[in-house]
Design an enzyme around this catalytic site. Structure first.
Site, PDB file in Angstrom:
ATOM      1  N   HIS A  27      -2.878  -1.065  11.875  1.00 46.46           N
ATOM      2  CA  HIS A  27      -2.626   0.187  11.090  1.00 46.46           C
ATOM      3  C   HIS A  27      -2.506  -0.032   9.650  1.00 46.46           C
ATOM      4  O   HIS A  27      -3.284   0.297   8.806  1.00 46.46           O
ATOM      5  CB  HIS A  27      -1.586   1.207  11.631  1.00 46.46           C
ATOM      6  CG  HIS A  27      -1.143   2.106  11.046  1.00 46.46           C
ATOM      7  ND1 HIS A  27      -1.501   3.466  11.281  1.00 46.46           N
ATOM      8  CD2 HIS A  27      -0.520   2.437   9.709  1.00 46.46           C
ATOM      9  CE1 HIS A  27      -1.121   4.556  10.412  1.00 46.46           C
ATOM     10  NE2 HIS A  27      -0.591   4.018   9.451  1.00 46.46           N
ATOM     11  N   GLU A  28      -1.797  -1.012   9.337  1.00 44.35           N
ATOM     12  CA  GLU A  28      -1.511  -1.350   8.046  1.00 44.35           C
ATOM     13  C   GLU A  28      -2.943  -2.223   7.350  1.00 44.35           C
ATOM     14  O   GLU A  28      -2.748  -1.948   6.187  1.00 44.35           O
ATOM     15  CB  GLU A  28       0.089  -2.238   7.798  1.00 44.35           C
ATOM     16  CG  GLU A  28       0.856  -1.540   7.998  1.00 44.35           C
ATOM     17  CD  GLU A  28       1.440  -0.137   7.463  1.00 44.35           C
ATOM     18  OE1 GLU A  28       0.891  -0.010   6.170  1.00 44.35           O
ATOM     19  OE2 GLU A  28       1.984   0.810   7.834  1.00 44.35           O
ATOM     20  N   HIS A  43      -5.186   0.401   6.198  1.00 44.93           N
ATOM     21  CA  HIS A  43      -4.721   0.954   4.794  1.00 44.93           C
ATOM     22  C   HIS A  43      -4.943  -0.169   3.810  1.00 44.93           C
ATOM     23  O   HIS A  43      -5.400   0.233   2.602  1.00 44.93           O
ATOM     24  CB  HIS A  43      -3.032   1.031   4.887  1.00 44.93           C
ATOM     25  CG  HIS A  43      -2.636   2.288   5.433  1.00 44.93           C
ATOM     26  ND1 HIS A  43      -3.396   3.409   5.647  1.00 44.93           N
ATOM     27  CD2 HIS A  43      -1.572   2.536   6.307  1.00 44.93           C
ATOM     28  CE1 HIS A  43      -2.604   4.319   6.399  1.00 44.93           C
ATOM     29  NE2 HIS A  43      -1.655   3.731   6.762  1.00 44.93           N
ATOM     30  N   HIS A  68      -4.373   7.901   5.933  1.00 47.17           N
ATOM     31  CA  HIS A  68      -4.107   8.620   7.256  1.00 47.17           C
ATOM     32  C   HIS A  68      -4.799   9.263   7.765  1.00 47.17           C
ATOM     33  O   HIS A  68      -5.197  10.519   6.971  1.00 47.17           O
ATOM     34  CB  HIS A  68      -2.689   9.003   7.343  1.00 47.17           C
ATOM     35  CG  HIS A  68      -1.532   8.267   7.227  1.00 47.17           C
ATOM     36  ND1 HIS A  68      -0.546   8.334   6.375  1.00 47.17           N
ATOM     37  CD2 HIS A  68      -1.351   6.968   8.037  1.00 47.17           C
ATOM     38  CE1 HIS A  68       0.188   7.083   6.322  1.00 47.17           C
ATOM     39  NE2 HIS A  68      -0.197   6.367   7.635  1.00 47.17           N
TER      40      HIS A  68
END
Length: 272
Positions: free
Chosen positions: A144-145, A148, A154
């Site tokens: 997930h990170e 980013h 998101h």
């Protein structure tokens, strides 16, 4: 006589073609030389900008290399976990992640956190910092990170989010749930995205939307891998790949029609 003139004409044609080829080659060489001189005259900051695009609105297609560091304070097991996720991420597209080497700007630093799992974008020039708490490894937040760090926002903060999600009022004061206008909505909404928060009673898919789109609920909140839509986006933004909607126009039209039909109801939430 005709044969003589024919021979002379052929020779002149060959000479002219050769002359034109030389001129074209010299012109091309001049352009290349000028481009190299311009690049060499850039400041270090400008050179960094050319090879260090992370946020999608700043990124250039085919910028395929990210140099990173992993803080030494992570345990060997945590480092192996991070390496494994980076290797998996590299397998999804043309973008390659490499450990930092001298002379190359570090695009991403992976650092320990004392508070939350989060990513601090470096913008056009500075290094992006990925902060990982111990719980980030237990709850599979690393991919997930990393997303980013690549520039993905998101999924649940798209401005059309409320056409697909039921969001309780308790979340609307939380900045992690604000709607952000510049997150791309040209792709269909993706409940299964690696950047979509996991569901709970106060944050869940709209039942009517689920019935229309028939999404597999067992895939929701799976952070161990990118969704198929994530992979389409990654290749489109960074590798010159085809847009999902060019390949599946029917799905995209269905999604656009759904948003249009529900826009009065679902576009009310606060947008920042």
């Amino acid at each position: 006589t005709l044969q003589f003139f024919g021979t002379q004409f052929l020779k002149m044609s060959i000479y002219c073609m050769g002359f034109v080829s030389v001129i074209v080659a010299l012109f091309t060489l001049t352009l290349i030389t000028e481009a190299n001189l311009v690049r060499e005259s850039l400041s270090e900051t400008e050179k960094t900008y050319l090879r260090d695009k992370r946020l999608m609105e700043w990124s250039v297609k085919n910028n395929m290399t990210i140099y990173y560091t992993i803080d030494s304070s992570f345990s060997p097991m945590e480092k192996e976990y991070i390496y494994d996720k980076i290797d998996k991420y590299s397998g999804y597209s043309c973008v390659r992640w490499y450990p930092s080497i001298p002379g190359k700007m570090i695009s991403v630093k992976i650092l320990p956190s004392q508070s939350t799992c989060h990513t601090r974008q470096g913008g056009k020039v500075n290094t992006t910092e990925v902060f990982l708490l111990k719980e980030c490894f237990k709850e599979s937040w690393v991919m997930h990170e990393i997303s980013h760090a690549m520039g993905f926002g998101h999924e649940h903060q798209r401005r059309d989010r409320n056409c697909f999600m039921d969001v309780d009022q308790i979340h609307l004061e939380n900045s992690d749930y604000y709607l952000i206008p510049n997150i791309d909505t040209s792709f269909p909404y993706d409940w299964t995205s690696v950047t979509h928060f996991r569901f709970r009673d106060t944050f869940k898919p709209r039942r009517d939307a689920l019935q229309v789109f028939g999404t597999n609920e067992t895939r929701f909140g799976a952070y161990e891998r990118l969704s198929s839509m994530d992979i389409w986006k990654l290749n489109y933004y960074f590798c010159g790949g085809e847009h999902y909607c060019d390949h599946f126009p029917g799905h995209c039209k269905k999604s656009q029609d759904w948003v249009s039909a529900n826009s009065r109801e679902c576009m009310k939430a606060t947008v920042v």
